[in-house]
Every structure is written in structure tokens, then in C-alpha cells.
Design a protein around this motif. Structure first.
Motif, PDB file in Angstrom:
ATOM      1  N   PHE A 108       0.954  -1.292  -0.043  1.00 34.22           N
ATOM      2  CA  PHE A 108       0.153   0.051   0.111  1.00 34.22           C
ATOM      3  C   PHE A 108       0.680   1.318  -0.118  1.00 34.22           C
ATOM      4  N   PHE A 111      -0.444   4.558  -1.218  1.00 33.64           N
ATOM      5  CA  PHE A 111      -1.806   4.662  -1.356  1.00 33.64           C
ATOM      6  C   PHE A 111      -2.437   4.659   0.093  1.00 33.64           C
ATOM      7  N   GLU A 148      -9.562 -11.218 -10.086  1.00 31.32           N
ATOM      8  CA  GLU A 148      -8.744 -10.241 -10.404  1.00 31.32           C
ATOM      9  C   GLU A 148      -7.347 -10.772 -10.595  1.00 31.32           C
ATOM     10  N   TYR A 157      -3.590  -4.895  -9.642  1.00 33.35           N
ATOM     11  CA  TYR A 157      -3.144  -4.544  -8.157  1.00 33.35           C
ATOM     12  C   TYR A 157      -3.715  -3.365  -7.606  1.00 33.35           C
ATOM     13  N   ASP A 158      -4.057  -2.311  -8.332  1.00 31.46           N
ATOM     14  CA  ASP A 158      -4.832  -1.141  -7.998  1.00 31.46           C
ATOM     15  C   ASP A 158      -6.304  -1.617  -7.875  1.00 31.46           C
ATOM     16  N   VAL A 159      -6.914  -2.586  -8.409  1.00 33.83           N
ATOM     17  CA  VAL A 159      -8.254  -2.946  -8.287  1.00 33.83           C
ATOM     18  C   VAL A 159      -8.152  -3.815  -6.908  1.00 33.83           C
ATOM     19  N   ARG A 161      -6.328  -3.297  -4.564  1.00 33.75           N
ATOM     20  CA  ARG A 161      -6.094  -2.529  -2.894  1.00 33.75           C
ATOM     21  C   ARG A 161      -7.435  -1.789  -2.945  1.00 33.75           C
ATOM     22  N   THR A 162      -8.236  -1.406  -3.845  1.00 34.84           N
ATOM     23  CA  THR A 162      -9.557  -1.178  -3.790  1.00 34.84           C
ATOM     24  C   THR A 162     -10.474  -2.207  -3.094  1.00 34.84           C
ATOM     25  N   LEU A 163     -10.437  -3.275  -3.522  1.00 33.51           N
ATOM     26  CA  LEU A 163     -11.226  -4.502  -2.881  1.00 33.51           C
ATOM     27  C   LEU A 163     -10.697  -4.454  -1.145  1.00 33.51           C
ATOM     28  N   PHE A 165      -9.752  -2.175   0.678  1.00 26.92           N
ATOM     29  CA  PHE A 165     -10.382  -1.073   1.259  1.00 26.92           C
ATOM     30  C   PHE A 165     -11.720  -1.169   1.489  1.00 26.92           C
ATOM     31  N   GLU A 166     -12.218  -1.901   0.661  1.00 30.38           N
ATOM     32  CA  GLU A 166     -13.783  -2.141   0.646  1.00 30.38           C
ATOM     33  C   GLU A 166     -14.184  -3.181   1.967  1.00 30.38           C
ATOM     34  N   HIS A 169     -13.677  -0.805   4.964  1.00 32.41           N
ATOM     35  CA  HIS A 169     -14.748   0.132   5.397  1.00 32.41           C
ATOM     36  C   HIS A 169     -16.177  -0.595   5.836  1.00 32.41           C
TER      37      HIS A 169
END
Length: 303
Positions: A108, A111, A148, A157-159, A161-163, A165-166, A169
Motif C-alpha cells: 500500500f 496508497f 482479478e 493490483y490497484d483494483v 487494493r480497492t477491494l 479498502f472495501e 470500510h
């Protein structure tokens, strides 16, 4: 307690090999199904600290021990494990299922600071109970991770990281599981062991730019999720020493090493070891062994 398990240890233990793309400076991420690891076994994992992060969706009857706390679950839960706190996962029955992902802090980089999220804080409860709807939502996230990571998309890998974070949260919107504290001498032994390992993580000091991040009993207590008085009683019971005495002894040991084996000046050593002023370090050193740091260095370096 076992020594810290590295991400290389994890792959070697489970797959008898280490991925060729495992580069710490670039970070690492992977996702797995729990079914692929259990193979019908219910043997508890080793109680230890890991040098990587883990987010685990677990379905079944299980117990998680972390720090001086334990949580027993019969249902579904989401666990957030961080490198600061050792833990042990124990399956209490067959039929355990779910997913988990592992990643390093370097994954991360640029990020945000992943360790700053409350779910990874040593002071918060890292387990969240889930209902059926929440299990489905979180399972869908892991399925998207699996899809992915197998893809050839350049920015996958950006996707991922988003997952991650999902997941974070979603958990932060949930209520943490109820915590039970270990009692008696076993709890004191465990807390003392955790403290000793956390203290040792401060060392060795390898450059004048490195310094102790945890220096006071209060700072250690906060990282262990216990009251400072609780920590002091536990150490007194387990070692016969106070928290301050344990810290001072280890600081003194490192001070001697730095004076003997480096050419750093006294001010640099004092700063690395958490002393606000060189005079405080000199006073501490003289009070402990009856001579100044300079005198000690001269005597130890004489051939």
C-alpha cells in the motif's frame, strides 16, 4: 511464543516454495480459500506474530487468541490481523470455510497508511461478527479478488487494493465481537511475553537515524491494549521487575553495544535510545554502572 513468522515462512510452510515475484520493496498480495488449507485438520495455528497483514472471512466454530484476549465464535466473522499483535487461530469443529487475503505494508505504499485504520489498531477489537447478508457481501469481494488476481489486466493490483479498502470500510461499519480477557498467571505470562517481543522489536539500532519508537511504559501498554498498571503487575508477577526496569535494562544493553562497536557520538546514541538530552543519557548511564559513557567506551576499546 514462537518467533515472528515472515511471509516467506508462510509460503514455505504451506507450499514448500516461495513465489518468484515476492519482492518486499514492491509489496505482495495474495488471496486463498480456507478449504484449500484445512484438509480436514483442526490443529490450532502457532501463537505468533506475523510480519504481514491478513484479513480472514471465517465460517464455522472457532476461537481466536490475540494479545491477552480471546474470542470464541460459532457462526461467521471477519478477522483483521496486523504485524504488531501475535495471534492464534483454533478450529473447534470440522466444516470450517471461508477466505483470507494476505499482504505486506509495502503493497500500500503511496496508497495511504494501511496501519492507521482502526481495524488494524492494537487498541481495537479485530474481529467482527457477520449475518448471512454480510457474509454474502464479503464473499463476493473475495470472489472478485480471486478473479482479478488471475487476470492479465495491467492495473489489477490497484483494483485489489480497492477491494481491500472495501473490506476495511465494511468492517468499520460493523460492531466488533465481544472480548474476553485471560485471567490469572497465564495471562500475566502471556502479557510479559508480548511485552518482551515488542521491546525486542526496537533493536538492534543500526544507524544514527534509527530510534526507539516505543520508550515509556504507557506507550508499550497502549500497543498491547492493556492499562499501564495491568502491564506493570503482569511483568512484576512474571519477571519480578517493573516495566520501567525492563525497558531500562534493555536500553542499557544496547547503549553498551553502540558505545563499544560504533563511532557514533554520545548525542547520537542518546537520541537513538529515546533520551531528550545527552545529559539525561549520561546521568542514566552513570547511575546504572557507575561511570560515564565516555569512560566506558575508552575502557572497552583499549586493546
Amino acid at each position: 511464543m514462537q518467533k515472528t513468522e515472515t511471509i516467506e515462512n508462510f509460503y514455505q510452510r504451506n507450499f514448500k516454495s516461495i513465489p518468484q515475484d515476492l519482492k518486499k520493496e514492491l509489496g505482495h498480495f495474495n488471496v486463498f480459500r480456507i478449504d484449500d488449507f484445512l484438509c480436514g485438520k483442526t490443529t490450532p495455528t502457532t501463537y505468533s506474530r506475523k510480519d504481514f497483514y491478513k484479513i480472514k472471512l471465517a465460517v464455522g466454530n472457532f476461537r481466536c487468541n490475540y494479545a491477552d484476549k480471546t474470542i470464541e465464535i460459532n457462526g461467521s466473522a471477519l478477522l483483521f490481523a496486523n504485524p504488531l499483535i501475535p495471534y492464534q487461530w483454533e478450529n473447534l469443529s470440522d466444516g470450517h470455510a471461508g477466505y483470507f487475503c494476505i499482504f505486506t505494508e509495502a503493497f500500500f505504499n503511496h496508497f495511504g497508511n494501511i496501519k492507521d485504520y482502526p481495524v488494524f489498531s492494537p487498541n481495537d477489537t479485530p474481529i467482527f461478527l457477520l449475518n448471512k447478508k454480510e457474509v454474502k457481501e464479503i464473499t463476493d469481494i473475495y470472489l472478485r479478488m480471486e478473479e482479478e488476481i488471475k487476470s492479465d489486466y495491467t492495473f489489477k493490483y490497484d483494483v485489489l487494493r480497492t477491494l481491500v479498502f472495501e473490506l476495511i470500510h465494511k468492517a468499520m461499519k460493523l460492531k466488533p465481537a465481544t472480548v474476553q480477557l485471560f485471567r490469572g498467571s497465564n495471562a500475566n505470562t502471556r502479557i510479559a511475553s508480548l511485552f518482551a517481543e515488542l521491546l525486542e522489536l526496537q533493536f538492534p539500532i543500526e544507524s544514527p537515524q534509527q530510534y526507539m519508537k516505543l520508550r515509556s511504559p504507557q506507550e508499550f501498554a497502549e500497543h498491547l491494549s492493556v492499562h499501564v498498571n495491568h502491564l506493570n503487575r503482569a511483568l512484576k508477577d512474571a519477571t519480578g521487575k517493573t516495566t520501567s526496569q525492563c525497558i531500562a535494562e534493555r536500553v542499557m544493553q544496547e547503549a553498551k553495544v553502540l558505545l563499544k562497536h560504533t563511532d557514533w557520538n554520545v548525542s547520537e546514541i542518546a537520541n537513538c535510545l529515546g533520551f531528550e538530552e545527552p545529559s539525561h543519557f549520561i546521568g542514566f548511564f552513570r547511575k546504572t554502572i557507575g561511570q560515564t559513557p565516555r569512560t566506558y567506551r575508552l575502557e572497552e576499546t583499549v586493546e
